[in-house]
Design a protein around this motif. Structure first.
Motif, PDB file in Angstrom:
ATOM      1  N   ILE A  26      26.584 -26.687  10.774  1.00  0.00           N
ATOM      2  CA  ILE A  26      27.104 -28.006  10.366  1.00  0.00           C
ATOM      3  C   ILE A  26      27.356 -28.013   8.856  1.00  0.00           C
ATOM      4  O   ILE A  26      28.386 -28.495   8.381  1.00  0.00           O
ATOM      5  CB  ILE A  26      26.123 -29.131  10.750  1.00  0.00           C
ATOM      6  CG1 ILE A  26      25.972 -29.221  12.274  1.00  0.00           C
ATOM      7  CG2 ILE A  26      26.597 -30.481  10.204  1.00  0.00           C
ATOM      8  CD1 ILE A  26      24.794 -30.090  12.715  1.00  0.00           C
ATOM      9  N   ALA A  27      26.394 -27.458   8.112  1.00  0.00           N
ATOM     10  CA  ALA A  27      26.502 -27.441   6.649  1.00  0.00           C
ATOM     11  C   ALA A  27      27.706 -26.623   6.188  1.00  0.00           C
ATOM     12  O   ALA A  27      28.436 -27.038   5.274  1.00  0.00           O
ATOM     13  CB  ALA A  27      25.215 -26.882   6.037  1.00  0.00           C
ATOM     14  N   LEU A  28      27.929 -25.465   6.800  1.00  0.00           N
ATOM     15  CA  LEU A  28      29.055 -24.623   6.396  1.00  0.00           C
ATOM     16  C   LEU A  28      30.388 -25.310   6.691  1.00  0.00           C
ATOM     17  O   LEU A  28      31.295 -25.326   5.842  1.00  0.00           O
ATOM     18  CB  LEU A  28      28.995 -23.277   7.126  1.00  0.00           C
ATOM     19  CG  LEU A  28      30.130 -22.298   6.818  1.00  0.00           C
ATOM     20  CD1 LEU A  28      30.204 -22.008   5.320  1.00  0.00           C
ATOM     21  CD2 LEU A  28      29.947 -21.004   7.617  1.00  0.00           C
ATOM     22  N   ASN A  78      10.608 -32.133   9.701  1.00  0.00           N
ATOM     23  CA  ASN A  78      10.970 -32.160   8.279  1.00  0.00           C
ATOM     24  C   ASN A  78      12.235 -32.994   8.109  1.00  0.00           C
ATOM     25  O   ASN A  78      13.351 -32.492   8.239  1.00  0.00           O
ATOM     26  CB  ASN A  78      11.209 -30.746   7.745  1.00  0.00           C
ATOM     27  CG  ASN A  78       9.954 -29.899   7.744  1.00  0.00           C
ATOM     28  OD1 ASN A  78       9.707 -29.154   8.680  1.00  0.00           O
ATOM     29  ND2 ASN A  78       9.157 -30.029   6.689  1.00  0.00           N
ATOM     30  N   GLU A  79      12.052 -34.273   7.815  1.00  0.00           N
ATOM     31  CA  GLU A  79      13.198 -35.188   7.729  1.00  0.00           C
ATOM     32  C   GLU A  79      13.965 -35.024   6.418  1.00  0.00           C
ATOM     33  O   GLU A  79      15.181 -34.789   6.413  1.00  0.00           O
ATOM     34  CB  GLU A  79      12.705 -36.636   7.873  1.00  0.00           C
ATOM     35  CG  GLU A  79      12.167 -36.942   9.251  1.00  0.00           C
ATOM     36  CD  GLU A  79      11.443 -38.282   9.317  1.00  0.00           C
ATOM     37  OE1 GLU A  79      11.374 -38.854  10.417  1.00  0.00           O
ATOM     38  OE2 GLU A  79      10.944 -38.743   8.272  1.00  0.00           O
ATOM     39  N   SER A  80      13.273 -35.154   5.297  1.00  0.00           N
ATOM     40  CA  SER A  80      13.961 -35.147   4.010  1.00  0.00           C
ATOM     41  C   SER A  80      14.497 -33.772   3.642  1.00  0.00           C
ATOM     42  O   SER A  80      15.555 -33.665   3.015  1.00  0.00           O
ATOM     43  CB  SER A  80      13.021 -35.655   2.909  1.00  0.00           C
ATOM     44  OG  SER A  80      12.686 -37.005   3.133  1.00  0.00           O
ATOM     45  N   VAL A  81      13.783 -32.721   4.008  1.00  0.00           N
ATOM     46  CA  VAL A  81      14.290 -31.366   3.751  1.00  0.00           C
ATOM     47  C   VAL A  81      15.611 -31.164   4.470  1.00  0.00           C
ATOM     48  O   VAL A  81      16.588 -30.664   3.907  1.00  0.00           O
ATOM     49  CB  VAL A  81      13.265 -30.305   4.204  1.00  0.00           C
ATOM     50  CG1 VAL A  81      13.890 -28.914   4.163  1.00  0.00           C
ATOM     51  CG2 VAL A  81      12.028 -30.348   3.324  1.00  0.00           C
ATOM     52  N   THR A  82      15.666 -31.582   5.743  1.00  0.00           N
ATOM     53  CA  THR A  82      16.886 -31.427   6.531  1.00  0.00           C
ATOM     54  C   THR A  82      18.024 -32.270   5.971  1.00  0.00           C
ATOM     55  O   THR A  82      19.145 -31.789   5.789  1.00  0.00           O
ATOM     56  CB  THR A  82      16.620 -31.822   7.996  1.00  0.00           C
ATOM     57  OG1 THR A  82      15.538 -31.038   8.505  1.00  0.00           O
ATOM     58  CG2 THR A  82      17.854 -31.593   8.858  1.00  0.00           C
ATOM     59  N   LEU A  83      17.753 -33.548   5.671  1.00  0.00           N
ATOM     60  CA  LEU A  83      18.802 -34.451   5.193  1.00  0.00           C
ATOM     61  C   LEU A  83      19.206 -34.164   3.748  1.00  0.00           C
ATOM     62  O   LEU A  83      20.254 -34.661   3.304  1.00  0.00           O
ATOM     63  CB  LEU A  83      18.345 -35.901   5.324  1.00  0.00           C
ATOM     64  CG  LEU A  83      18.677 -36.636   6.639  1.00  0.00           C
ATOM     65  CD1 LEU A  83      20.169 -36.824   6.800  1.00  0.00           C
ATOM     66  CD2 LEU A  83      18.114 -35.908   7.848  1.00  0.00           C
ATOM     67  N   SER A  84      18.437 -33.354   3.017  1.00  0.00           N
ATOM     68  CA  SER A  84      18.813 -33.016   1.645  1.00  0.00           C
ATOM     69  C   SER A  84      20.032 -32.106   1.592  1.00  0.00           C
ATOM     70  O   SER A  84      20.684 -31.982   0.541  1.00  0.00           O
ATOM     71  CB  SER A  84      17.644 -32.334   0.915  1.00  0.00           C
ATOM     72  OG  SER A  84      17.421 -31.021   1.428  1.00  0.00           O
ATOM     73  N   ILE A  85      20.362 -31.480   2.713  1.00  0.00           N
ATOM     74  CA  ILE A  85      21.482 -30.543   2.744  1.00  0.00           C
ATOM     75  C   ILE A  85      22.805 -31.244   2.468  1.00  0.00           C
ATOM     76  O   ILE A  85      23.675 -30.717   1.763  1.00  0.00           O
ATOM     77  CB  ILE A  85      21.529 -29.822   4.107  1.00  0.00           C
ATOM     78  CG1 ILE A  85      20.320 -28.903   4.251  1.00  0.00           C
ATOM     79  CG2 ILE A  85      22.820 -29.029   4.263  1.00  0.00           C
ATOM     80  CD1 ILE A  85      20.249 -27.819   3.201  1.00  0.00           C
ATOM     81  N   ARG A  86      22.979 -32.460   2.990  1.00  0.00           N
ATOM     82  CA  ARG A  86      24.266 -33.153   2.818  1.00  0.00           C
ATOM     83  C   ARG A  86      24.550 -33.485   1.353  1.00  0.00           C
ATOM     84  O   ARG A  86      25.618 -33.133   0.837  1.00  0.00           O
ATOM     85  CB  ARG A  86      24.278 -34.403   3.705  1.00  0.00           C
ATOM     86  CG  ARG A  86      25.672 -34.943   4.039  1.00  0.00           C
ATOM     87  CD  ARG A  86      26.189 -35.845   2.975  1.00  0.00           C
ATOM     88  NE  ARG A  86      25.212 -36.868   2.608  1.00  0.00           N
ATOM     89  CZ  ARG A  86      25.234 -37.536   1.464  1.00  0.00           C
ATOM     90  NH1 ARG A  86      26.164 -37.282   0.552  1.00  0.00           N
ATOM     91  NH2 ARG A  86      24.316 -38.447   1.194  1.00  0.00           N
ATOM     92  N   PRO A  87      23.627 -34.134   0.603  1.00  0.00           N
ATOM     93  CA  PRO A  87      23.905 -34.358  -0.820  1.00  0.00           C
ATOM     94  C   PRO A  87      24.012 -33.068  -1.615  1.00  0.00           C
ATOM     95  O   PRO A  87      24.776 -32.994  -2.582  1.00  0.00           O
ATOM     96  CB  PRO A  87      22.722 -35.223  -1.288  1.00  0.00           C
ATOM     97  CG  PRO A  87      21.677 -35.084  -0.247  1.00  0.00           C
ATOM     98  CD  PRO A  87      22.392 -34.811   1.036  1.00  0.00           C
TER      99      PRO A  87
END
Length: 483
Positions: free
Chosen positions: A246-248, A370-379
């Motif tokens: 998703i990130a790529l 791990n909520e914040s670690v995962t969601l940190s990828i978008r910003p």
């Protein structure tokens, strides 16, 4: 509805702050702060400090996510960082939109030192608030439809905040300039500072409203957490294959969009020869953004995220093609901008919801949440694409001859080709690759996420954890809601 609107107001102030800092601060520096012929070096120093700090800070976003995940307070783990980070960032914004009590002229080196410290604190504080705000999403609800509503309202607010500043910034600066003694039509440092204060208040006020009226849920799935160390933070990301795909795909999309968007002002000035018409971009994108965001829940229910992502890119490609034929035709260019922008909020939301659902996917694979670690990828991706695009835009402007007082007639055919390559051709190729990756590699559909949640509940029940789901409410006198 009160929760949805409160979350939207937080996003409104949040993105108004981001656009002010990312787009307009350098305009303040070059048009108000350093305007003398010998100030070019100071502009260069300020620019270098900003780029170094922002690029360096990107690497710390997952670690910031780990810090948020490890937080445990009576107000939950997100709200202290959201309100604290917003307050510090707001103070920092007001400081950098000033001359530090005349230090820019009386002691330039001291100004640079203080500016560097302020910007470092500002950028770090904003990252804590940014990651905390968006990583609240999987904590607000486990239900897919409720998550979609929270995400949609948040994007609605962020669209109005980000695009609204394009419309109001000039009138606001002129108003404050006049209030502080300037002549009609004259912009001053005081006018810019007044505008920055308004944005800082919106940012802090929105964060406060979000903290007061939204409450993270506490249930057996969200309780399945453990302390995450620095090395473990990066392992969590590396083990989540769906998050990585998703990130790529999103990075290729975001980078192509940011490069095109950053070159738009050059297009209006050096191709169309009508810089004033750029205001229409803010009006068009604001209106279309509201319509686009409002249509997301129904579209997701009807055709699902994968079709939204890939179909949206198809519409954007049509916009690029129309742009190529537009040349110096303003009405055709504005239609092309509409086609390019309308799918953007939809693709953003499709990506955001997929990343949000990858929290449970990663939890099922690793055994802890791990909520914040995962969601940190978008910003992180947004900052990375923005930082790289800044360098690309500078190179393109010089190569195309679109600098200084150049006129459209001064741009050579070779210059136009260089410009079109980076504004149109390369972004089109990146969008196609992005769509292919999302279509073929992202398997985390809405249906699969629902099954993952069921598997987690069954697994945790089997381990003997049958605690009832409640909400963490900051009002100690209130009775917690039961879900």
């Amino acid at each position: 509805m009160k929760k949805y609107i409160s979350y939207a107001l937080g996003a409104f102030g949040h993105d108004a702050f981001y656009n002010t800092l990312s787009i307009y601060f350098m305009m303040f520096v070059t048009s108000q702060l350093f305007t003398n012929a010998g100030d070019a070096k100071m502009v260069g120093f300020v620019t270098t400090l900003i780029v170094v700090i922002r690029v360096g800070e990107i690497a710390f976003d997952p670690i910031i996510g780990g810090v948020v995940d490890n937080t445990n307070t009576r107000w939950g783990k997100f709200k202290p960082w959201l309100i604290g980070g917003s307050c510090l960032a707001g103070i920092g914004l007001m400081l950098i939109f000033s001359d530090y009590f005349g230090l820019t002229t009386s002691n330039p080196m001291l100004y640079l030192v203080l500016f560097g410290i302020t910007f470092l604190v500002l950028d770090g504080s904003y990252s804590f608030a940014d990651i905390s705000f968006w990583s609240m999403l999987p904590a607000l609800s486990m239900k897919e439809d409720e998550r979609t509503k929270f995400g949609t309202f948040a994007r609605f607010g962020s669209t109005l905040g980000a695009q609204g500043v394009i419309i109001i910034i000039t009138p606001a600066i002129l108003l404050f300039s006049k209030l502080f003694g300037a002549k009609n039509g004259q912009q001053t440092q005081a006018g810019w500072l007044g505008y920055a204060i308004v944005v800082a208040v919106l940012c802090v006020g929105g964060a406060a409203i979000t903290c007061m009226n939204t409450h993270e849920q506490q249930n057996k799935i969200r309780n399945n957490t453990k302390h995450t160390g620095v090395i473990e933070v990066f392992k969590v990301i590396a083990r989540n294959d769906q998050l990585l795909w998703i990130a790529l795909a999103y990075f290729l999309f975001a980078f192509s969009y940011v490069v095109n968007n950053s070159l738009l002002m050059y297009y209006f000035r050096y191709r169309l020869g009508n810089a004033g018409a750029y205001t229409w971009v803010g009006v068009i994108t604001c209106i279309l953004g509201v319509i686009s965001v409002a249509s997301f829940p129904k579209l997701e229910a009807l055709i699902h995220r994968k079709a939204i992502f890939c179909g949206g890119i198809g519409v954007m490609l049509l916009g690029y093609i129309l742009f190529l034929f537009a040349g110096t035709n303003l009405p055709m260019a504005l239609v092309a901008i509409g086609l390019l922008f309308f799918p953007y909020p939809l693709i953003f939301l499709a990506t955001l919801m997929a990343i949000t659902d990858s929290v449970e996917y990663g939890q099922l694979k690793s055994g802890h949440r791990n909520e914040s670690v995962t969601l940190s990828i978008r910003p992180l991706i947004d900052k990375l694409s923005g930082a790289i695009s800044n360098g690309v835009v500078g190179i393109v402007a010089v190569a195309a001859g679109m600098t200084g007082n150049a006129k459209p007639s001064d741009i050579s055919a070779s210059g136009v080709m260089h410009f079109n390559t980076f504004m149109f051709y390369i972004p089109m190729v990146l969008l196609v690759i992005s769509a292919i990756l999302f279509f073929s590699k992202v398997k985390l559909s809405e249906e699969k996420h629902a099954k993952i949640v069921q598997q987690l509940e069954t697994k945790l029940d089997a381990n003997g954890d049958s605690e009832a789901s409640t909400e963490v409410n900051t009002d100690t006198n209130a009775v917690p809601d039961r879900s």
